[in-house]
Structure formats: C-alpha cells, structure tokens
Design a protein around this motif. Structure first.
Motif, mmCIF file in Angstrom:
data_model
loop_
_atom_site.group_PDB
_atom_site.id
_atom_site.type_symbol
_atom_site.label_atom_id
_atom_site.label_comp_id
_atom_site.label_asym_id
_atom_site.label_seq_id
_atom_site.Cartn_x
_atom_site.Cartn_y
_atom_site.Cartn_z
ATOM 1 N N GLY A 119 0.820 -1.203 0.000
ATOM 2 C CA GLY A 119 0.000 0.000 0.000
ATOM 3 C C GLY A 119 0.850 1.246 0.000
ATOM 4 N N ASP A 120 0.292 2.330 0.507
ATOM 5 C CA ASP A 120 0.917 3.647 0.447
ATOM 6 C C ASP A 120 0.823 4.315 1.819
ATOM 7 O OD1 ASP A 120 1.614 6.340 -0.050
ATOM 8 O OD2 ASP A 120 0.769 6.265 -2.067
ATOM 9 N N VAL A 121 1.942 4.852 2.299
ATOM 10 C CA VAL A 121 1.953 5.502 3.615
ATOM 11 C C VAL A 121 1.165 6.804 3.616
ATOM 12 C CG1 VAL A 121 4.126 4.481 4.383
ATOM 13 C CG2 VAL A 121 4.150 6.658 3.139
ATOM 14 N N ARG A 122 0.740 7.247 2.447
ATOM 15 C CA ARG A 122 -0.088 8.452 2.374
ATOM 16 C C ARG A 122 -1.580 8.133 2.426
ATOM 17 N NH1 ARG A 122 3.847 8.945 -1.593
ATOM 18 N NH2 ARG A 122 5.342 10.650 -1.309
ATOM 19 N N THR A 123 -1.893 6.843 2.558
ATOM 20 C CA THR A 123 -3.289 6.404 2.545
ATOM 21 C C THR A 123 -3.723 5.991 3.948
ATOM 22 O OG1 THR A 123 -3.067 5.639 0.257
ATOM 23 C CG2 THR A 123 -4.925 4.779 1.522
ATOM 24 N N GLU A 124 -4.740 6.634 4.457
ATOM 25 C CA GLU A 124 -5.200 6.401 5.827
ATOM 26 C C GLU A 124 -5.557 4.946 6.081
ATOM 27 O OE1 GLU A 124 -8.566 8.217 8.927
ATOM 28 O OE2 GLU A 124 -8.633 8.707 6.789
ATOM 29 N N ALA A 125 -6.274 4.331 5.167
ATOM 30 C CA ALA A 125 -6.710 2.947 5.361
ATOM 31 C C ALA A 125 -5.517 1.996 5.455
ATOM 32 C CB ALA A 125 -7.629 2.519 4.222
ATOM 33 N N ASP A 126 -4.480 2.240 4.654
ATOM 34 C CA ASP A 126 -3.291 1.382 4.689
ATOM 35 C C ASP A 126 -2.526 1.546 5.999
ATOM 36 O OD1 ASP A 126 -3.951 0.532 2.155
ATOM 37 O OD2 ASP A 126 -2.549 1.873 1.132
ATOM 38 N N ILE A 127 -2.459 2.770 6.489
ATOM 39 C CA ILE A 127 -1.821 3.023 7.785
ATOM 40 C C ILE A 127 -2.560 2.283 8.891
ATOM 41 C CG2 ILE A 127 -1.387 4.784 9.545
ATOM 42 C CD1 ILE A 127 0.572 5.148 7.360
ATOM 43 N N LYS A 128 -3.873 2.418 8.912
ATOM 44 C CA LYS A 128 -4.672 1.776 9.963
ATOM 45 C C LYS A 128 -4.523 0.261 9.924
ATOM 46 C CE LYS A 128 -8.245 5.320 10.537
ATOM 47 N NZ LYS A 128 -9.697 5.620 10.465
ATOM 48 N N LYS A 129 -4.511 -0.299 8.737
ATOM 49 C CA LYS A 129 -4.371 -1.750 8.593
ATOM 50 C C LYS A 129 -3.010 -2.219 9.097
ATOM 51 C CE LYS A 129 -5.836 -3.270 4.694
ATOM 52 N NZ LYS A 129 -5.890 -3.621 3.244
ATOM 53 N N THR A 130 -1.985 -1.418 8.847
ATOM 54 C CA THR A 130 -0.629 -1.795 9.240
ATOM 55 C C THR A 130 -0.453 -1.810 10.754
ATOM 56 O OG1 THR A 130 0.235 -0.838 7.191
ATOM 57 C CG2 THR A 130 1.820 -1.236 8.963
ATOM 58 N N ILE A 131 -1.027 -0.839 11.448
ATOM 59 C CA ILE A 131 -0.789 -0.759 12.892
ATOM 60 C C ILE A 131 -1.856 -1.464 13.720
ATOM 61 C CG2 ILE A 131 0.342 1.472 12.531
ATOM 62 C CD1 ILE A 131 -1.965 2.742 14.079
ATOM 63 N N ALA A 132 -2.851 -2.032 13.072
ATOM 64 C CA ALA A 132 -3.923 -2.711 13.820
ATOM 65 C C ALA A 132 -3.354 -3.791 14.735
ATOM 66 C CB ALA A 132 -4.922 -3.328 12.844
ATOM 67 N N GLY A 133 -3.648 -3.683 16.011
ATOM 68 C CA GLY A 133 -3.203 -4.673 16.985
ATOM 69 C C GLY A 133 -1.761 -4.557 17.415
ATOM 70 N N ALA A 134 -1.055 -3.536 16.951
ATOM 71 C CA ALA A 134 0.364 -3.392 17.291
ATOM 72 C C ALA A 134 0.544 -2.917 18.729
ATOM 73 C CB ALA A 134 1.040 -2.416 16.334
ATOM 74 N N ASP A 135 1.657 -3.307 19.317
ATOM 75 C CA ASP A 135 2.041 -2.806 20.637
ATOM 76 C C ASP A 135 2.879 -1.543 20.516
ATOM 77 O OD1 ASP A 135 0.987 -5.059 22.226
ATOM 78 O OD2 ASP A 135 2.511 -6.206 21.139
ATOM 79 N N ALA A 136 3.559 -1.385 19.383
ATOM 80 C CA ALA A 136 4.425 -0.224 19.171
ATOM 81 C C ALA A 136 4.617 -0.008 17.678
ATOM 82 C CB ALA A 136 5.773 -0.435 19.848
ATOM 83 N N VAL A 137 5.013 1.206 17.344
ATOM 84 C CA VAL A 137 5.235 1.588 15.955
ATOM 85 C C VAL A 137 6.661 2.115 15.806
ATOM 86 C CG1 VAL A 137 4.565 3.197 14.111
ATOM 87 C CG2 VAL A 137 2.802 2.176 15.584
ATOM 88 N N ILE A 138 7.319 1.716 14.722
ATOM 89 C CA ILE A 138 8.629 2.263 14.377
ATOM 90 C C ILE A 138 8.535 2.822 12.962
ATOM 91 C CG2 ILE A 138 11.079 1.817 14.019
ATOM 92 C CD1 ILE A 138 10.898 -0.500 15.961
#
Length: 203
Positions: free
Chosen positions: A46-65
């Motif tokens: 996906g694309d880091v400029r797309t809200e839906a792709d961002i949300k899908k990527t971090i869903a259920g994460a404990d931390a973000v890098i």
C-alpha cells in the motif's frame, strides 16, 4: 511484541526489521512493492499516504517504528499525521522514528535547531525541515515518542560502541552507521531512556 514498521525496505528500516524478526517479534510492514515472505512477518502492500493502509498496518500493534525518509519529497510529513491519528484511535502509545541530526538543538546558536544555527554543513535544508515538521507533530501529541537523530549515515554494520545525548548531538560526532542507528532504535523500543525526547547518536 507486535511491531508495526514503516520504511522497512530502507537502509535503516531493513536492519530494524531483521533484528525484530530474529528476536521472535511479530512485525507488520507497509511496502509499495512485494518483499520476500518470512516467518512472523506480515506484509501489506500500500501507500503511507493512505489512511486505510496506515490503519491496517498498525492494527493490533504494541508499538510503531518509522524509518521513513524524505528523498526530496513530502512522504514523511504526509504520513506522520495519519500515523499519529491511527495510533490515537487504536490506543497505541509507543512510537520510535528515525530523524536527522539537523533537528537536534544547536550548540552554536541557543534556542534554534542545528540546521538553523550553523552547526550543520548541509546546503539543502529540505530534509531537516520535513523532519522538523514530523518532530513537532509528535511533540504536540500525547504519544510516548522518541526521535532517533543520526548524523552522517554511511552503510555499515553495528559495532555497539557509540555515544548518545538527549536533544543534542554528542560533541565532535561526525557519523554513525546504519547498523548502529538501527541497533540503538530497536533497543530504545525496550529501554525507553529517551521517551518524549530526541536522541542524538554518533561515534
């Protein structure tokens, strides 16, 4: 731990990914092009400029890098507001980003940043300006953020012997390899010594 990683195909991000997988963590990455499948790795195209792709990527994460760069474009500053908002919605607090030494405090001109105060010899300030915008967004948030700020960043493996300083570049620091920058960023995820601050890193 479940980690969401942005910029996983870059020089520093790929090393962070390698370390996290080697330690048995579950990692989800957002990439534009397919990458090789590995155990405990979830790949989202996906694309880091797309809200839906961002949300899908971090869903259920404990931390973000985030190891997102600028590359003469606004990808970083387009993505950061979306990442912050998605983390807020999903109740995720911890984020570590890779910045640049240009956004550390100036030693030459108190009250401004290195790229503004004459500490940096770089002629172009575009990357520093973009990283500052991302830093200010994090600073204004309620997240437990850390911005890792390396100086000149050549390719190289980690040796584990480097200096760090809160909000400043260690005096006389000239460079730091991608390997040591990744090692420090990954360790900070657990050490939490620089929560809500920038961390200058150099040899």
């Amino acid at each position: 731990m479940k980690i969401a990683l942005f910029g996983a195909t870059g020089r520093t991000g790929s090393e962070i990914l390698r370390r996290a997988l080697a330690d048995g963590h579950d990692v989800t990455v957002l990439v534009r092009q397919p990458v090789a499948e590995r155990a405990r790795l979830t790949v989202i195209e996906g694309d880091v400029r797309t809200e839906a792709d961002i949300k899908k990527t971090i869903a259920g994460a404990d931390a973000v890098i985030s190891a997102l760069g600028t590359d003469r474009k606004t990808m970083l500053t387009d993505a950061m507001p979306l990442i912050i908002e998605a983390m807020k919605e999903q109740g995720i607090k911890r984020i570590i980003t890779i910045g640049t030494a240009g956004i550390l405090n100036s030693r030459l001109t108190p009250g401004v940043l290195r790229y503004q105060g004459g500490d940096s010899k770089r002629r172009s300030t575009f990357a520093a300006e973009e990283h500052e915008k991302a830093f200010r967004l994090l600073e204004a948030s309620e997240l437990d953020w850390t911005v890792i700020c390396p100086t000149y960043l050549p390719e190289g493996e980690a040796c584990g012997k480097y200096r760090t300083e809160r909000d400043f570049l260690p005096e006389g620091g000239k460079e730091i390899t991608t390997g040591d920058t990744a090692q420090f960023a990954y360790r900070e995820l657990f050490n939490r010594k620089f929560v809500k601050s920038r961390a200058g890193i150099a040899y």
